[in-house]
Design a protein around this motif. Structure first.
Motif, PDB file in Angstrom:
ATOM      1  N   GLY A 164      16.421  32.313 -27.214  1.00 22.08           N
ATOM      2  CA  GLY A 164      16.714  30.904 -27.035  1.00 22.08           C
ATOM      3  C   GLY A 164      15.750  29.950 -27.711  1.00 22.08           C
ATOM      4  O   GLY A 164      15.931  28.743 -27.653  1.00 22.08           O
ATOM      5  N   VAL A 165      14.728  30.462 -28.362  1.00 23.15           N
ATOM      6  CA  VAL A 165      13.753  29.625 -29.057  1.00 23.15           C
ATOM      7  C   VAL A 165      13.916  29.864 -30.553  1.00 23.15           C
ATOM      8  O   VAL A 165      13.958  31.000 -31.006  1.00 23.15           O
ATOM      9  N   GLY A 166      14.024  28.771 -31.296  1.00 24.31           N
ATOM     10  CA  GLY A 166      14.229  28.917 -32.727  1.00 24.31           C
ATOM     11  C   GLY A 166      13.358  27.983 -33.532  1.00 24.31           C
ATOM     12  O   GLY A 166      12.789  27.020 -33.012  1.00 24.31           O
ATOM     13  N   ASP A 167      13.257  28.294 -34.797  1.00 22.61           N
ATOM     14  CA  ASP A 167      12.511  27.461 -35.725  1.00 22.61           C
ATOM     15  C   ASP A 167      13.203  27.575 -37.077  1.00 22.61           C
ATOM     16  O   ASP A 167      13.861  28.569 -37.364  1.00 22.61           O
ATOM     17  N   SER A 168      13.053  26.539 -37.891  1.00 20.69           N
ATOM     18  CA  SER A 168      13.657  26.591 -39.216  1.00 20.69           C
ATOM     19  C   SER A 168      12.674  26.072 -40.249  1.00 20.69           C
ATOM     20  O   SER A 168      11.760  25.312 -39.935  1.00 20.69           O
ATOM     21  N   LEU A 196       5.405  34.697 -43.148  1.00 19.34           N
ATOM     22  CA  LEU A 196       6.451  34.344 -42.197  1.00 19.34           C
ATOM     23  C   LEU A 196       6.953  35.586 -41.459  1.00 19.34           C
ATOM     24  O   LEU A 196       7.081  35.584 -40.228  1.00 19.34           O
ATOM     25  N   ALA A 197       7.211  36.643 -42.208  1.00 17.71           N
ATOM     26  CA  ALA A 197       7.692  37.893 -41.604  1.00 17.71           C
ATOM     27  C   ALA A 197       6.647  38.483 -40.663  1.00 17.71           C
ATOM     28  O   ALA A 197       6.985  38.968 -39.578  1.00 17.71           O
ATOM     29  N   ALA A 198       5.374  38.421 -41.049  1.00 19.14           N
ATOM     30  CA  ALA A 198       4.307  38.958 -40.197  1.00 19.14           C
ATOM     31  C   ALA A 198       4.190  38.155 -38.907  1.00 19.14           C
ATOM     32  O   ALA A 198       4.046  38.733 -37.812  1.00 19.14           O
ATOM     33  N   ASP A 199       4.266  36.839 -39.011  1.00 19.29           N
ATOM     34  CA  ASP A 199       4.193  35.991 -37.810  1.00 19.29           C
ATOM     35  C   ASP A 199       5.371  36.253 -36.876  1.00 19.29           C
ATOM     36  O   ASP A 199       5.203  36.349 -35.656  1.00 19.29           O
ATOM     37  N   ASP A 246      10.760  27.203 -49.292  1.00 17.64           N
ATOM     38  CA  ASP A 246       9.425  27.410 -48.721  1.00 17.64           C
ATOM     39  C   ASP A 246       9.321  28.805 -48.112  1.00 17.64           C
ATOM     40  O   ASP A 246       8.285  29.463 -48.212  1.00 17.64           O
ATOM     41  N   ALA A 247      10.385  29.259 -47.472  1.00 20.72           N
ATOM     42  CA  ALA A 247      10.392  30.585 -46.861  1.00 20.72           C
ATOM     43  C   ALA A 247      10.254  31.673 -47.924  1.00 20.72           C
ATOM     44  O   ALA A 247       9.568  32.677 -47.696  1.00 20.72           O
ATOM     45  N   GLU A 248      10.866  31.479 -49.083  1.00 19.10           N
ATOM     46  CA  GLU A 248      10.741  32.470 -50.156  1.00 19.10           C
ATOM     47  C   GLU A 248       9.305  32.586 -50.646  1.00 19.10           C
ATOM     48  O   GLU A 248       8.831  33.680 -50.944  1.00 19.10           O
ATOM     49  N   PRO A 267      20.977  23.605 -52.552  1.00 19.49           N
ATOM     50  CA  PRO A 267      19.868  22.647 -52.612  1.00 19.49           C
ATOM     51  C   PRO A 267      19.289  22.281 -51.250  1.00 19.49           C
ATOM     52  O   PRO A 267      18.159  21.840 -51.165  1.00 19.49           O
ATOM     53  N   ILE A 268      20.052  22.503 -50.187  1.00 15.54           N
ATOM     54  CA  ILE A 268      19.570  22.120 -48.857  1.00 15.54           C
ATOM     55  C   ILE A 268      19.489  23.309 -47.911  1.00 15.54           C
ATOM     56  O   ILE A 268      19.408  23.117 -46.696  1.00 15.54           O
ATOM     57  N   SER A 269      19.485  24.525 -48.424  1.00 16.03           N
ATOM     58  CA  SER A 269      19.446  25.713 -47.567  1.00 16.03           C
ATOM     59  C   SER A 269      18.195  25.725 -46.707  1.00 16.03           C
ATOM     60  O   SER A 269      17.098  25.419 -47.174  1.00 16.03           O
ATOM     61  N   ARG A 270      18.404  26.074 -45.440  1.00 14.92           N
ATOM     62  CA  ARG A 270      17.295  26.207 -44.497  1.00 14.92           C
ATOM     63  C   ARG A 270      17.431  27.543 -43.796  1.00 14.92           C
ATOM     64  O   ARG A 270      18.520  27.907 -43.355  1.00 14.92           O
ATOM     65  N   LEU A 271      16.327  28.246 -43.676  1.00 10.82           N
ATOM     66  CA  LEU A 271      16.287  29.507 -42.953  1.00 10.82           C
ATOM     67  C   LEU A 271      15.893  29.202 -41.514  1.00 10.82           C
ATOM     68  O   LEU A 271      14.916  28.490 -41.271  1.00 10.82           O
ATOM     69  N   SER A 272      16.658  29.719 -40.581  1.00 10.39           N
ATOM     70  CA  SER A 272      16.302  29.561 -39.180  1.00 10.39           C
ATOM     71  C   SER A 272      16.295  30.928 -38.518  1.00 10.39           C
ATOM     72  O   SER A 272      17.082  31.804 -38.862  1.00 10.39           O
TER      73      SER A 272
END
Length: 167
Positions: free
Chosen positions: A132-136, A149-152, A141-143, A122-127
């Motif tokens: 050294g720079v990340g985003d999640s 997302l993949a293109a960016d 939402d990612a699905e 229920p709380i899964s987040r893709l990061s």
């Protein structure tokens, strides 16, 4: 499908799926939390009620981890597949972990990309982390937005990143 490293070349193309990443630490946390929560039931419902609560809570927690891991694995697989279809070179994909996060390390000629997140449904987040720079983003939402997302990310990692390293 299996991850392969082709012999005779300096790099290998990814041709498989990401490895399974069930995390014993997350499962341990689930069992300990279920035990603590169930122990609160001893004064009110007795040992039998506490045992039943433990079984239910542990079962739900384990199921949550399994579903979360599958969701993150599916997202990582789709990201990597999109990157290779777009022309990115993937040398290897291995399971890694950091704290309570489930992660996969993607080796590219331009560096290492870490894809993963918290694997509890229920709380899964893709990061995604690169240099050294990340985003999640929430896994659900990612699905929904996996192609954009993949293109960016491809643009940032394989196109802009390669141009920056060559300068």
């Amino acid at each position: 499908m299996q991850l392969e490293q082709r012999s005779g070349t300096s790099t290998a193309d990814w041709s498989g799926t990401v490895p399974t990443a069930f995390d014993a630490r997350v499962l341990g946390l689930v069992v300990v939390t279920a035990g603590l929560a169930a122990s609160l039931n001893v004064p009110y419902g007795g040992i039998a009620f506490a045992l039943a609560a433990f079984v239910v809570l542990a079962g739900l927690g384990i199921l949550s981890h399994v579903l979360g891991e599958r969701q993150l694995r599916r997202l990582a697989d789709r990201l990597i597949e999109h990157w290779t279809d777009a022309g990115g070179q993937i040398e290897a994909v291995t399971k890694s972990s950091n704290g309570m996060r489930t992660e996969w390390t993607v080796q590219t000629p331009d560096g290492t990309v870490t894809v993963g997140g918290v694997a509890l449904a229920p709380i899964s987040r893709l990061s995604v982390e690169w240099q050294g720079v990340g985003d999640s983003v929430a896994a659900s939402d990612a699905e929904r937005e996996i192609d954009s997302l993949a293109a960016d990310l491809y643009e940032e990692i394989f196109v802009i990143g390669t141009a920056t390293q060559q300068s």
